[in-house]
Design a protein around this motif. Structure first.
Motif, mmCIF file in Angstrom:
data_model
loop_
_atom_site.group_PDB
_atom_site.id
_atom_site.type_symbol
_atom_site.label_atom_id
_atom_site.label_comp_id
_atom_site.label_asym_id
_atom_site.label_seq_id
_atom_site.Cartn_x
_atom_site.Cartn_y
_atom_site.Cartn_z
ATOM 1 N N VAL A 1 -19.065 -49.508 19.054
ATOM 2 C CA VAL A 1 -20.149 -48.521 19.077
ATOM 3 C C VAL A 1 -19.932 -47.485 17.984
ATOM 4 O O VAL A 1 -20.870 -47.113 17.262
ATOM 5 C CB VAL A 1 -20.242 -47.843 20.471
ATOM 6 C CG1 VAL A 1 -21.124 -46.617 20.428
ATOM 7 C CG2 VAL A 1 -20.764 -48.836 21.495
ATOM 8 N N LEU A 2 -18.706 -47.012 17.821
ATOM 9 C CA LEU A 2 -18.417 -46.041 16.760
ATOM 10 C C LEU A 2 -18.659 -46.650 15.381
ATOM 11 O O LEU A 2 -19.199 -45.986 14.489
ATOM 12 C CB LEU A 2 -16.980 -45.546 16.865
ATOM 13 C CG LEU A 2 -16.684 -44.563 17.987
ATOM 14 C CD1 LEU A 2 -15.210 -44.187 17.982
ATOM 15 C CD2 LEU A 2 -17.535 -43.312 17.851
ATOM 16 N N LEU A 3 -18.266 -47.897 15.187
ATOM 17 C CA LEU A 3 -18.490 -48.565 13.906
ATOM 18 C C LEU A 3 -19.979 -48.674 13.616
ATOM 19 O O LEU A 3 -20.428 -48.384 12.504
ATOM 20 C CB LEU A 3 -17.832 -49.945 13.918
ATOM 21 C CG LEU A 3 -17.967 -50.761 12.634
ATOM 22 C CD1 LEU A 3 -17.237 -50.055 11.499
ATOM 23 C CD2 LEU A 3 -17.417 -52.166 12.827
ATOM 24 N N TYR A 4 -20.764 -49.067 14.621
ATOM 25 C CA TYR A 4 -22.213 -49.169 14.449
ATOM 26 C C TYR A 4 -22.809 -47.806 14.110
ATOM 27 O O TYR A 4 -23.646 -47.692 13.212
ATOM 28 C CB TYR A 4 -22.859 -49.723 15.720
ATOM 29 C CG TYR A 4 -24.358 -49.726 15.680
ATOM 30 C CD1 TYR A 4 -25.055 -50.667 14.927
ATOM 31 C CD2 TYR A 4 -25.099 -48.777 16.380
ATOM 32 C CE1 TYR A 4 -26.429 -50.668 14.875
ATOM 33 C CE2 TYR A 4 -26.479 -48.767 16.331
ATOM 34 C CZ TYR A 4 -27.136 -49.720 15.584
ATOM 35 O OH TYR A 4 -28.498 -49.706 15.547
ATOM 36 N N ALA A 5 -22.371 -46.770 14.814
ATOM 37 C CA ALA A 5 -22.891 -45.423 14.557
ATOM 38 C C ALA A 5 -22.544 -44.985 13.133
ATOM 39 O O ALA A 5 -23.394 -44.415 12.434
ATOM 40 C CB ALA A 5 -22.331 -44.431 15.573
#
Length: 189
Positions: A62-66
């Protein structure tokens, strides 16, 4: 009266014996429960540890996508900023000032001339009229209103995209908090 005193003494004695017996009974119940707890097998934390690893991996994704989305948004903003180029309009104002100064100078020179009444001033008047019309034509070429529609459209689109990103970030923050809450709750499945 001695009977009442003896009865009250016996009643007090029976009460004290009952209280002591109740205390021993409660102590026995406490020890029984404690023994039952001590005899239970320890809780297997391996599934929780594996679930924590899975949640940590989801959180990292999720952090990578954000972060990728933020980079994309920064690139879009940079592209819009590249399209916005300032226009230097000082030359138009300077030309306007120069022409007015030239006309004013010609008028001053004409006023200083001692022109006899029999001289025809029509050619000079025509030249002044031509210069005046040229001034009007130059001023007319100055855009009264710069067309900001493409810029406003790009800004509007950018605002929409930023609003979408904000909502997605809020949703991602909520999902991250849920993941953290589940990860910290040993009773969650």
């Amino acid at each position: 009266m001695k009977i009442i005193e003896k009865l009250s003494t016996y009643a007090a004695l029976i009460g004290v014996i009952g209280a002591i017996g109740g205390g021993f009974y409660t102590w026995g119940q406490f020890n029984t429960r404690l023994d039952a707890i001590e005899n239970k097998k320890p809780v297997n934390l391996k599934p929780l540890i594996e679930k924590d690893k899975a949640l940590t991996q989801q959180f990292d994704e999720v952090l990578l996508y954000a972060n990728e989305y933020k980079v994309d948004l920064i690139d879009r903003i940079a592209a819009v900023e590249e399209k916005i180029k300032p226009q230097d309009m000082t030359w138009v104002l300077q030309a306007h000032v120069d022409i007015r100064e030239n006309i004013a100078q010609i008028r001053e020179e004409m006023a200083l001339l001692d022109i006899p009444d029999d001289i025809d001033l029509k050619p000079i008047s025509k030249e002044l009229k031509r210069l005046s019309e040229e001034l009007v034509r130059i001023v007319a070429t100055i855009p009264k209103v710069v067309d900001l529609k493409p810029l406003l459209s790009a800004i509007s689109e950018l605002e929409k995209n930023v609003a979408i990103v904000r909502k997605e970030n809020e949703l991602q923050d909520i999902l991250i908090e849920e993941i953290k809450t589940k990860a910290n709750n040993p009773l969650a499945n």
